[in-house]
Design a protein around this motif. Structure first.
Motif, PDB file in Angstrom:
ATOM      1  N   ASN A 226      16.780  -9.645  68.508  1.00 20.82           N
ATOM      2  CA  ASN A 226      17.402  -8.473  69.124  1.00 20.82           C
ATOM      3  C   ASN A 226      18.302  -8.877  70.288  1.00 20.82           C
ATOM      4  OD1 ASN A 226      16.315  -6.593  67.412  1.00 20.82           O
ATOM      5  ND2 ASN A 226      14.545  -6.153  68.704  1.00 20.82           N
TER       6      ASN A 226
ATOM      7  N   SER B  83      11.291 -11.396  66.906  1.00 22.09           N
ATOM      8  CA  SER B  83      12.098 -10.186  66.762  1.00 22.09           C
ATOM      9  C   SER B  83      12.838  -9.878  68.057  1.00 22.09           C
ATOM     10  CB  SER B  83      11.200  -9.005  66.378  1.00 22.09           C
ATOM     11  OG  SER B  83      11.945  -7.812  66.308  1.00 22.09           O
ATOM     12  N   GLN B  84      12.159 -10.082  69.181  1.00 23.10           N
ATOM     13  CA  GLN B  84      12.804  -9.873  70.477  1.00 23.10           C
ATOM     14  C   GLN B  84      13.979 -10.836  70.659  1.00 23.10           C
ATOM     15  OE1 GLN B  84      10.907 -11.205  74.264  1.00 23.10           O
ATOM     16  NE2 GLN B  84      10.899  -9.026  74.776  1.00 23.10           N
TER      17      GLN B  84
ATOM     18  N   PHE C 275      18.350  -2.094  71.560  1.00 26.63           N
ATOM     19  CA  PHE C 275      17.683  -3.185  70.850  1.00 26.63           C
ATOM     20  C   PHE C 275      16.280  -3.466  71.399  1.00 26.63           C
ATOM     21  CE2 PHE C 275      22.234  -4.252  70.072  1.00 26.63           C
ATOM     22  CZ  PHE C 275      22.204  -4.085  68.687  1.00 26.63           C
ATOM     23  N   ASP C 276      15.767  -2.514  72.175  1.00 31.25           N
ATOM     24  CA  ASP C 276      14.380  -2.571  72.656  1.00 31.25           C
ATOM     25  C   ASP C 276      14.098  -3.870  73.424  1.00 31.25           C
ATOM     26  OD1 ASP C 276      11.855  -1.529  73.025  1.00 31.25           O
ATOM     27  OD2 ASP C 276      11.035  -2.474  71.210  1.00 31.25           O
TER      28      ASP C 276
END
Length: 497
Positions: A170, A166-167, A200-201
């Motif tokens: 992102n 997910s990172q 987007f953390d």
């Protein structure tokens, strides 16, 4: 036809020979025209009426069908060549995964489990999160056959990989968002980068992959280059590289990204005029280029050489910089077009700063392509610098007519672009340069020098970009009738902490 000639242009001489050999093997009829078309387009990309030339008459339908077949053959050839050369970690892991699935389907569970564990270990080493997802899907599917591993441990690994994937996703969103913003505006880019990272953390942490660090530093360098302010991203760059140093054991596993990251770090220090630190990272970059039997030496040599030359030139070693530029063999790095163009422009600038405008203009005339071509290969900023340097060369050579025509052309071509991208300082510089050139007999030196500094120096001097200061130094040297290079070095040294 543009797409075919564009494809042909990226092929090396050896690849072109291989492609022709492949066509000869595939051609079942002696009258097939694909080789003839390829050779014509390779020799003369802008050829007209090729259907008549090939078929001895107008034959648009047959010609377009021939073009499509040649286009498809080129695509297939390039893909096959890349696959043949592809010995990447990703391909190796994929092969292991596919093999393990075959073994599972054939109920060869012992060898299947051994193979998929090997795939998992390699995928973790190389941060291949998307392939790891497939590995964990397979491991979970056959977990009941794996008596040595608890299912909950596999699920835990699967969840952790999901977060990393997910990172990574992102990061792609971050990268695309910043790239899109740069096409619209260049205002306050550093803050936009920070805001988009938060959106987007994404954080610079131990978990972030080498590829992710590379992409973040790439976009940071590009933004700083547009804004002409590398000081705002330097803390960000330093923090990012600390993560590399903390994972020294993995550096060799990510050699390509590590070399590119070292380049971005070295470049950031050069642009902030810290030549000692820049050269330190440049030496680390060269050392990594020698790893794995110099696997990436040829690939990174132009950009390494560029930074080395620039550091020497602005450290006061212009003769060494010129020597390196004169000895550099451009023919061995044909595919690194943008860096080769940077090297050519740097050589012109070095001669220019050494008050050798006649030699510089001879080198400049070798840049015979259109601005559109150079924009495509090196970007708008490069083309603007190229045109500015041309104007300064004609001022040095006192060619009034060419100064007038080039200034008029420059304003027409790039005036609106510079205003829209908030780079009006370039236009201010051009106005001051031409004002001095046209009216130098009537100018009060001290008053004009104050005007130059107040107009061109927008940040505190220590934070001004080195290339911005170079243009400022040239104008100051002209007004004070001093040596360009000495004034440049003095100006640069005055702005170093």
């Amino acid at each position: 036809m543009h797409s075919i000639t564009s494809i042909i242009s990226i092929l090396s001489a050896e690849e072109k020979r291989d492609f022709i050999s492949l066509l000869k093997q595939k051609n079942k009829r002696a009258d097939t025209k694909n080789i003839e078309l390829f050779k014509l387009l390779n020799a003369t990309p802008e050829h007209k009426n090729l259907d008549v030339l090939i078929y001895k008459k107008k034959a648009k339908g047959a010609y377009h069908a021939l073009c499509k077949r040649l286009h498809d053959s080129l695509i297939d050839f390039i893909a096959t060549k890349r696959f043949e050369r592809e010995s990447s970690e990703e391909m190796e892991v994929m092969k292991l995964l596919i093999a393990s699935r075959v073994f599972f389907e054939q109920k060869q569970y012992k060898i299947a489990l051994k193979t998929i564990r090997k795939a998992e270990l390699k995928a973790k080493i190389y941060d291949l999160y998307s392939i790891l997802r497939e590995i964990y899907y397979t491991r979970i599917q056959y977990a009941h056959q794996d008596i040595k591993t608890d299912l909950e441990d596999i699920i835990k690994d699967f969840r952790h990989n999901q977060k990393l994937l997910s990172q990574e996703e992102n990061l792609n969103l971050f990268y695309a968002t910043i790239q899109d913003h740069l096409t619209i505006s260049t205002k306050n880019i550093p803050q936009i980068i920070q805001d988009t990272l938060s959106r987007f953390d994404i954080s610079i942490s131990h978990d972030i992959s080498f590829r992710s660090l590379y992409k973040i530093l790439e976009i940071g360098n590009r933004a700083a280059n547009i804004e002409r302010n590398f000081h705002v991203i330097l803390p960000f760059v330093e923090k990012a590289y600390q993560q590399i140093e903390a994972r020294e054991a993995l550096v060799k596993k990510h050699l390509f990204y590590h070399i590119q990251i070292l380049y971005y770090v070295s470049n950031s220090y050069f642009r902030t005029k810290d030549f000692t630190t820049s050269m330190k990272y440049l030496k680390l970059m060269k050392a990594q280029m020698q790893e794995e039997r110099k696997k990436y030496d040829k690939r990174f040599l132009p950009q390494y050489t560029l930074l080395k030359v620039l550091n020497h030139n602005y450290s006061g070693n212009a003769n060494l910089a010129m020597e390196i530029l004169e000895k550099f063999d451009h023919s061995k790095s044909k595919h690194q077009t943008s860096y080769l163009l940077d090297l050519k422009l740097s050589r012109i600038v070095v001669y220019f700063q050494q008050s050798r405008p006649e030699e510089a203009i001879r080198l400049y005339r070798d840049l015979y392509h259109s601005d559109i071509w150079y924009t495509e290969k090196a970007g708008t900023i490069w083309v603007i610098k190229k045109n500015l340097i041309e104007i300064l060369l004609y001022i040095e050579l006192n060619n009034v007519d060419l100064v007038i025509s080039r200034v008029k052309s420059f304003r027409k071509k790039y005036g609106n672009h510079l205003k829209n991208t908030h780079n009006t300082r370039v236009l201010d510089f051009l106005s001051l340069a031409t004002t001095y050139y046209y009216h130098k007999e009537n100018i009060d030196t001290s008053t004009f020098l104050s005007k130059i500094e107040n107009t061109l120096i927008k940040n505190i001097p220590e934070h001004e970009d080195i290339f911005t200061m170079s243009f400022y130094a040239w104008l100051k040297a002209k007004v004070t009738q001093s040596d360009i290079y000495k004034v440049t070095l003095k100006t640069i040294n005055r702005t170093i902490h």
